[in-house]
Design an enzyme around this catalytic site. Structure first.
Site, PDB file in Angstrom:
ATOM      1  CG  HIS A   1      -1.942  -1.088   1.228  1.00  0.00           C
ATOM      2  ND1 HIS A   1      -3.201  -0.976   0.716  1.00  0.00           N
ATOM      3  CD2 HIS A   1      -1.853  -2.358   1.697  1.00  0.00           C
ATOM      4  CE1 HIS A   1      -3.864  -2.118   0.867  1.00  0.00           C
ATOM      5  NE2 HIS A   1      -3.060  -2.975   1.455  1.00  0.00           N
TER       6      HIS A   1
ATOM      7  CG  ASN B   1      -7.838  -4.369   1.110  1.00  0.00           C
ATOM      8  OD1 ASN B   1      -7.161  -3.393   1.413  1.00  0.00           O
ATOM      9  ND2 ASN B   1      -7.353  -5.585   1.083  1.00  0.00           N
TER      10      ASN B   1
HETATM   11 FE1  HDE Z   1      -2.339  -4.814   5.496  1.00  0.00          FE
HETATM   12  N1  HDE Z   1      -0.532  -4.024   5.937  1.00  0.00           N
HETATM   13  N2  HDE Z   1      -1.667  -6.633   6.039  1.00  0.00           N
HETATM   14  N3  HDE Z   1      -4.066  -5.681   4.891  1.00  0.00           N
HETATM   15  N4  HDE Z   1      -2.996  -3.058   4.903  1.00  0.00           N
HETATM   16  C1  HDE Z   1      -0.181  -2.735   5.782  1.00  0.00           C
HETATM   17  O1  HDE Z   1       0.948  -1.414   7.367  1.00  0.00           O
HETATM   18  C2  HDE Z   1      -0.572  -6.874   6.752  1.00  0.00           C
HETATM   19  C3  HDE Z   1      -4.393  -6.996   4.992  1.00  0.00           C
HETATM   20  C4  HDE Z   1      -4.250  -2.747   4.498  1.00  0.00           C
HETATM   21  O2  HDE Z   1      -3.216   3.480   3.976  1.00  0.00           O
HETATM   22  C5  HDE Z   1       1.157  -2.420   6.407  1.00  0.00           C
HETATM   23  O3  HDE Z   1       1.188   0.830   7.589  1.00  0.00           O
HETATM   24  C6  HDE Z   1      -0.512  -8.259   7.109  1.00  0.00           C
HETATM   25  C7  HDE Z   1      -5.793  -7.184   4.801  1.00  0.00           C
HETATM   26  C8  HDE Z   1      -4.332  -1.366   4.122  1.00  0.00           C
HETATM   27  O4  HDE Z   1      -1.514   3.355   5.357  1.00  0.00           O
HETATM   28  C9  HDE Z   1       1.555  -3.740   7.073  1.00  0.00           C
HETATM   29  C10 HDE Z   1      -1.612  -8.853   6.539  1.00  0.00           C
HETATM   30  C11 HDE Z   1      -6.282  -5.931   4.585  1.00  0.00           C
HETATM   31  C12 HDE Z   1      -3.060  -0.852   4.338  1.00  0.00           C
HETATM   32  C13 HDE Z   1       0.414  -4.653   6.672  1.00  0.00           C
HETATM   33  C14 HDE Z   1      -2.333  -7.823   5.895  1.00  0.00           C
HETATM   34  C15 HDE Z   1      -5.197  -5.010   4.646  1.00  0.00           C
HETATM   35  C16 HDE Z   1      -2.254  -1.927   4.830  1.00  0.00           C
HETATM   36  C17 HDE Z   1       2.159  -1.815   5.482  1.00  0.00           C
HETATM   37  C18 HDE Z   1      -1.983 -10.320   6.560  1.00  0.00           C
HETATM   38  C19 HDE Z   1      -7.724  -5.548   4.311  1.00  0.00           C
HETATM   39  C20 HDE Z   1      -2.615   0.560   4.048  1.00  0.00           C
HETATM   40  C21 HDE Z   1       2.245  -0.353   5.843  1.00  0.00           C
HETATM   41  C22 HDE Z   1      -2.319 -10.815   7.841  1.00  0.00           C
HETATM   42  C23 HDE Z   1      -8.601  -5.799   5.434  1.00  0.00           C
HETATM   43  C24 HDE Z   1      -2.903   1.466   5.182  1.00  0.00           C
HETATM   44  C25 HDE Z   1       1.421  -0.207   6.993  1.00  0.00           C
HETATM   45  C26 HDE Z   1      -2.505   2.869   4.812  1.00  0.00           C
HETATM   46  C27 HDE Z   1      -0.927  -1.781   5.203  1.00  0.00           C
HETATM   47  C28 HDE Z   1       0.366  -5.931   7.064  1.00  0.00           C
HETATM   48  C29 HDE Z   1      -3.511  -8.091   5.187  1.00  0.00           C
HETATM   49  C30 HDE Z   1      -5.396  -3.612   4.425  1.00  0.00           C
HETATM   50  C31 HDE Z   1       2.911  -4.281   6.693  1.00  0.00           C
HETATM   51  C32 HDE Z   1       0.584  -8.927   7.903  1.00  0.00           C
HETATM   52  C33 HDE Z   1      -6.563  -8.506   4.871  1.00  0.00           C
HETATM   53  C34 HDE Z   1      -5.554  -0.623   3.601  1.00  0.00           C
HETATM   54  O5  HDE Z   1       1.586  -3.616   8.459  1.00  0.00           O
END
Ligand code: HDE
Length: 704
Positions: A93, A166
């Protein structure tokens, strides 16, 4: 040799510009604003330590043509700060855009939760929402085929609530432990550093073909959901099941949905590809322009509420993030509305530094045991530590709660607070009015947990195909075709035949006709055997709520029409059409061979918004071409004019034209249909512009 001191004396010292909104901003001058900082009414340029700078054009040299001196602390401070301007981009993202807004509750969930944001009807809660793509770097384009992040930070009266979702209600994987693999597979391949922001490559499809649980999400990812027309026209989903907790300690499961007021709309693939070249900032600009114009995008917040007993009766596990709960099974209840109404003052300070964490929840909301969610509860705080450099990122204004923060956590990098007193521990008797835990504080649901410990995937997570099939069969015919075409496009970029075959084997478990369409377009003489599975797809009733075309609104509101004119265009025709477009709630842009003004047939001047070569028709939802015969003769030799028409037609858009425009249509090979109308017939044009001409698609493209 005579030396001349370069100065900035000719630059204006004061620029008359509209004042940006400075509310919520740290003052740039945090010193005591003494006399030194004002000279003749001009704010003095200073070092970071408040010393006024006498010369910002020349570094300190031993003599005019000599070496620069180490002593020049002004030069060194400025360059050092510059050298450290970037922070690590988000690992996923990275590319995003955000806006401020407000949430207003319209229906209380008091029966289910104590969270004030969900119980106090009419309460306005400030918020900050960031939209993003997942796979590309911060500088990638806005329109690749990709899931969009939809992260909302609500500054509630009881602390921050981050709903980090999302634009698709399901996810690729069931267990957080697979997330690094998924992301490594989709990001650019590590030996070559490409492709950027694209899933159409071997490593992604290799991983997916070996991960049957991703099949439902793959249907969504290959659908037009990943090609939104505007961030203002997409849904948002919290994805996971969460829990609400009421005053009696009773808990109810909940799923969160954001529903756009403008309805859903997507682009076509060919359009998205061309937008990436013509305007890589397409979505960011669209959001900026609309908020600036006062067209504030809005979404309803809706919930699906269900009990343990309801969940036990579902033919899937509500803790499995690769599954959704069809609206036909648990209807959506609209409870409030989000409006985005203010663009950030500064991209870095706000959009880049905002730190979302699914762990930010007010009392009354709680997590479920979804193993994907459970992994996320660790990941976000952890990633902020390296991205924002330490544990005090919650003090950055965009992240700071708008309620008092009191605890005994101290020190650390970039500590902004100056706590007073000798007590930084609890319990204590030395600061009787110090912070203490309270009965109104955060509580976790008192759920009974039992079973065998282990690295075990629940049997209830085993069905990977039923909802994939349900999604595919719920789509309209053009949407099914787009899914097939996207699979053909992506898999055609895969170099290894065994990966292509493995994917088609999965498709056979989803829908046999889909597998055949894709297999034959991939040049397969015979289809591979269906992928082995112990849990083949069950028939599920179609859910029309999963369509985009079925959920497009009968409106031109929030859309844009491109009107191609030139000197001598029929003034009455142009003005009538512009009036009709505005009346329908859409914006228009005037495109002409040159910027500045064009002179219409009645000698009136019309301001031009975009030069033809730089403003292709892909930027618009519909187009009109109103040009005199003399100008048409000139434009017939202009590729940009022919492409303007050809693309509008190829992207199934409504086209209004006059006699001059007709000549361009003919050169572009446009075969008239219901969407190609006379510019004089405003009603027909507006009606056609509200949709795409789906019947045209098979005439302009060989589809699988
Ligand atoms: Fe994320 N995800 N994600 N994700 N995610 C990040 O956090 C992660 C997942 C989502 O506008 C990171 O600040 C793991 C699902 C958004 O700043 C990080 C897993 C969904 C955003 C991270 C998921 C998301 C992130 C990277 C699997 C929808 C952007 C930078 C368990 C529900 C937020 C940060 C923004 C961002 C980890 C899966 C949505 C690395 C480990 C499912 C919208 O922490």
């Amino acid at each position: 040799m005579a030396t001349k001191k370069s100065t900035a004396a000719s630059l204006p010292t004061k620029v008359a510009a509209a004042k940006p909104d400075r509310s919520g901003e740290l003052p740039t001058d945090v010193g005591n604003g003494g006399e030194l900082h004002q000279h003749d009414g001009v704010t003095a340029l200073t070092t970071n330590h408040g010393v006024a700078i006498g010369d910002d054009q020349n570094s300190l040299r031993a003599h005019p043509r000599g070496p620069t001196l180490l002593e020049d602390f002004i030069l060194r401070e400025k360059i050092t700060h510059f050298d450290h301007e970037r922070i690590p981009e988000r690992i996923v993202h990275a590319r995003g855009t955000a806006a401020h807004g407000v949430f207003e509750l319209t229906a209380s969930l008091e029966k289910y939760t104590t969270a004030k944001i969900l119980t106090e009807v009419g309460e306005q809660t400030p918020l900050f929402t960031r939209f993003s793509t997942v796979a590309g770097g911060a500088g990638s384009s806005d329109t690749p085929r990709d899931v969009r992040g939809f992260a909302v930070k609500m500054y509630t009266k009881e602390g921050n609530w981050d709903l980090v979702g999302n634009n698709i209600p399901v996810f690729f994987i069931q267990d957080a432990i697979k997330f690094p693999d998924l992301i490594h597979a989709v990001k650019m391949e590590p030996d070559r550093g490409f492709p950027q922001a694209a899933s159409a490559h071997d490593t992604f499809w290799d991983f997916i073909s070996l991960t049957p649980e991703s099949m439902h999400m793959i249907m969504w990812a290959m659908s037009d959901r990943t090609l939104p027309r505007s961030l203002r026209m997409m849904e948002g989903f919290g994805i996971h099941t969460f829990r609400l907790l009421n005053a009696k300690g009773e808990s109810t499961f909940v799923k969160f949905h954001w529903r756009p007021s403008l309805g859903l709309q997507s682009t076509l693939w060919d359009e998205a590809v061309k937008i990436a070249g013509a305007d890589p900032d397409f979505h960011r600009r669209d959001m900026f322009e609309n908020i600036s114009a006062g067209n504030f995008p809005a979404w309803d917040l809706a919930v699906q509420l269900f009990t343990e007993d309801d969940a036990a009766a579902f033919p899937f596990d509500h803790l499995d993030s690769t599954k959704l709960i069809p609206e036909e099974l648990v209807p959506l209840k609209v409870i409030g509305r989000m409006t985005l109404n203010r663009w950030p003052n500064n991209f870095f300070a706000e959009t880049e530094q905002v730190a979302f964490c699914p762990t930010h929840l007010p009392p009354g909301i709680d997590f479920s045991n979804d193993p994907l969610l459970q992994g996320r509860l660790h990941s976000y705080l952890d990633t902020q530590l390296s991205r924002l450099g330490g544990t005090n990122f919650h003090q950055i204004p965009i992240n700071a709660a708008k309620v008092p923060v009191n605890n005994n956590q101290r020190d650390g990098h970039m500590q902004m607070n100056q706590p007073v007193g000798r007590v930084a521990y609890e319990p204590n008797s030395l600061m009787v009015d110090g912070p203490r835990e309270t009965a109104k504080g955060f509580r976790s649901v008192a759920a009974e947990e039992g079973g065998t410990r282990g690295r075990i995937r629940s049997e209830t997570f085993a069905d990977h195909y039923s909802q994939a099939r349900q999604f595919f069969l719920s789509q309209t015919a053009p949407e099914q075709t787009h899914i097939a075409a996207a699979l053909v496009f992506e898999l055609s970029k895969v170099e290894h035949p065994h990966i292509r075959a493995a994917m088609v084997a999965h498709l056979r478990q989803i829908d046999e006709t889909l597998a055949q369409r894709v297999g034959s377009a991939l040049g397969m003489k015979t289809l591979p055997a269906p992928a082995p599975t112990g849990t083949p797809a069950e028939a599920r009733p179609p859910s029309p709520a999963l369509q985009i075309i079925g959920n497009m609104k009968d409106t031109l509101e929030g859309r844009a029409v491109g009107v191609l004119v030139a000197d001598g265009s029929d003034a009455a025709l142009v003005n009538d059409l512009l009036g009709a477009i505005s009346k329908a709630g859409a914006a228009f842009k005037i495109i002409a061979p040159h910027v500045g003004e064009v002179m219409l047939s009645d000698k009136s001047a019309l301001q031009v918004d975009g030069q033809l070569a730089g403003t292709p028709s892909i930027m618009f939802d519909a187009v009109a071409i109103i040009v005199s015969s003399a100008q048409a003769a000139v434009l017939l030799k202009e590729a940009a004019a022919i492409d303007f028409v050809r693309d509008a037609f190829g992207h199934l858009k409504a086209i209004a034209h006059d006699a001059g425009g007709q000549a361009l249509l003919e050169k572009a090979g446009v075969e008239p249909d219901a969407g190609v109308v006379s510019a004089a017939d405003k009603a027909a044009f507006i009606a056609a512009a509200k949709t795409r001409q789906w019947e045209r698609e098979a005439k302009v493209r060989n589809l699988p």
